[in-house]
Motif scaffolding. Structure first.
Motif, PDB file in Angstrom:
ATOM      1  N   ALA A 118       1.118  -1.159   0.019  1.00 44.41           N
ATOM      2  CA  ALA A 118      -0.023  -0.030   0.011  1.00 44.41           C
ATOM      3  C   ALA A 118       0.923   1.232   0.160  1.00 44.41           C
ATOM      4  N   MET A 119       1.143   1.826  -1.291  1.00 46.61           N
ATOM      5  CA  MET A 119       1.905   2.886  -1.406  1.00 46.61           C
ATOM      6  C   MET A 119       1.005   4.047  -2.012  1.00 46.61           C
ATOM      7  N   PRO A 120       1.275   5.368  -1.722  1.00 47.62           N
ATOM      8  CA  PRO A 120       0.565   6.434  -2.001  1.00 47.62           C
ATOM      9  C   PRO A 120       1.316   6.859  -3.550  1.00 47.62           C
ATOM     10  N   ALA A 121       0.615   7.301  -4.425  1.00 47.56           N
ATOM     11  CA  ALA A 121       0.881   7.984  -5.571  1.00 47.56           C
ATOM     12  C   ALA A 121       0.993   7.055  -6.779  1.00 47.56           C
ATOM     13  N   MET A 122       1.874   5.947  -6.580  1.00 43.27           N
ATOM     14  CA  MET A 122       2.246   4.869  -7.492  1.00 43.27           C
ATOM     15  C   MET A 122       1.907   3.496  -6.902  1.00 43.27           C
ATOM     16  N   SER A 123       1.205   2.602  -7.451  1.00 46.59           N
ATOM     17  CA  SER A 123       1.286   1.344  -6.903  1.00 46.59           C
ATOM     18  C   SER A 123       2.674   0.780  -6.657  1.00 46.59           C
ATOM     19  N   ALA A 124       2.762  -0.206  -5.673  1.00 48.15           N
ATOM     20  CA  ALA A 124       3.878  -0.926  -5.287  1.00 48.15           C
ATOM     21  C   ALA A 124       4.164  -1.994  -6.766  1.00 48.15           C
ATOM     22  N   ARG A 125       3.126  -2.635  -7.202  1.00 49.45           N
ATOM     23  CA  ARG A 125       3.360  -3.419  -8.434  1.00 49.45           C
ATOM     24  C   ARG A 125       4.060  -2.562  -9.656  1.00 49.45           C
ATOM     25  N   ASP A 126       3.556  -1.258  -9.852  1.00 48.48           N
ATOM     26  CA  ASP A 126       4.146  -0.519 -10.901  1.00 48.48           C
ATOM     27  C   ASP A 126       5.647  -0.213 -10.462  1.00 48.48           C
ATOM     28  N   LEU A 127       5.845   0.107  -9.396  1.00 53.04           N
ATOM     29  CA  LEU A 127       7.141   0.359  -8.967  1.00 53.04           C
ATOM     30  C   LEU A 127       8.105  -0.833  -9.035  1.00 53.04           C
ATOM     31  N   LEU A 128       7.487  -2.255  -8.562  1.00 54.17           N
ATOM     32  CA  LEU A 128       8.167  -3.240  -8.877  1.00 54.17           C
ATOM     33  C   LEU A 128       8.436  -3.719 -10.239  1.00 54.17           C
ATOM     34  N   GLU A 129       7.633  -3.385 -11.073  1.00 60.11           N
ATOM     35  CA  GLU A 129       7.933  -3.639 -12.522  1.00 60.11           C
ATOM     36  C   GLU A 129       8.799  -2.657 -13.007  1.00 60.11           C
ATOM     37  N   TRP A 130       8.841  -1.622 -12.668  1.00 55.33           N
ATOM     38  CA  TRP A 130       9.778  -0.425 -13.118  1.00 55.33           C
ATOM     39  C   TRP A 130      10.970  -0.679 -12.835  1.00 55.33           C
ATOM     40  N   VAL A 131      11.318  -1.434 -11.460  1.00 56.41           N
ATOM     41  CA  VAL A 131      12.663  -1.751 -11.004  1.00 56.41           C
ATOM     42  C   VAL A 131      13.086  -2.894 -11.756  1.00 56.41           C
ATOM     43  N   ALA A 132      12.276  -4.061 -12.029  1.00 56.34           N
ATOM     44  CA  ALA A 132      12.742  -5.054 -12.675  1.00 56.34           C
ATOM     45  C   ALA A 132      13.272  -4.564 -14.148  1.00 56.34           C
ATOM     46  N   THR A 133      12.646  -3.722 -14.830  1.00 57.93           N
ATOM     47  CA  THR A 133      13.204  -3.427 -15.855  1.00 57.93           C
ATOM     48  C   THR A 133      14.466  -2.574 -16.017  1.00 57.93           C
ATOM     49  N   ALA A 134      14.391  -1.222 -15.105  1.00 53.09           N
ATOM     50  CA  ALA A 134      15.583  -0.549 -14.906  1.00 53.09           C
ATOM     51  C   ALA A 134      16.741  -1.212 -14.404  1.00 53.09           C
ATOM     52  N   PHE A 135      16.432  -2.067 -13.448  1.00 51.74           N
ATOM     53  CA  PHE A 135      17.690  -2.523 -12.313  1.00 51.74           C
ATOM     54  C   PHE A 135      17.329  -4.171 -12.411  1.00 51.74           C
ATOM     55  N   PRO A 136      17.491  -4.875 -13.462  1.00 47.73           N
ATOM     56  CA  PRO A 136      17.167  -6.231 -13.447  1.00 47.73           C
ATOM     57  C   PRO A 136      17.843  -7.207 -12.551  1.00 47.73           C
ATOM     58  N   ARG A 137      18.908  -6.845 -12.007  1.00 46.99           N
ATOM     59  CA  ARG A 137      19.704  -7.622 -10.957  1.00 46.99           C
ATOM     60  C   ARG A 137      19.473  -7.070  -9.435  1.00 46.99           C
ATOM     61  N   VAL A 138      18.643  -6.121  -9.254  1.00 46.85           N
ATOM     62  CA  VAL A 138      18.074  -5.736  -7.958  1.00 46.85           C
ATOM     63  C   VAL A 138      17.023  -6.833  -7.468  1.00 46.85           C
TER      64      VAL A 138
END
Length: 87
Positions: A26-46
């Motif tokens: 539960a995160m304000p402004a952007m869903s955690a799911r969207d954040l996780l997907e962005w990180v997976a794309t931008a920083f795949p080893r994280v």
């Protein structure tokens, strides 16, 4: 440490290096799911860990699994955090 998903994204874009992301579902402004997907794309080893107090919610768990992140149900122990980060 970030207050919300856009803040976390900005911090990660400026960081020289980071090893993992731990986010609440539960995160304000952007869903955690969207954040996780962005990180997976931008920083795949994280490594990505999503925590939630909604352990019974099948949609939450399915979203975590679909994103490739580890799930950390609340309340959790230090051992559970370690296992999620090392897993």
């Amino acid at each position: 440490l970030a207050a919300d998903s856009p803040d976390a994204r900005a911090l990660m874009e400026r960081a020289e290096r980071f090893d993992f992301l731990v986010s609440d579902y539960a995160m304000p402004a952007m869903s955690a799911r969207d954040l996780l997907e962005w990180v997976a794309t931008a920083f795949p080893r994280v490594r990505r860990v999503l925590m939630s107090g909604f352990a019974e919610d099948a949609d939450v768990r399915a979203g975590v699994v679909a994103s490739g992140a580890r799930y950390l149900p609340k309340p959790f122990t230090l051992a559970a955090v370690r296992a999620a980060l090392e897993g």
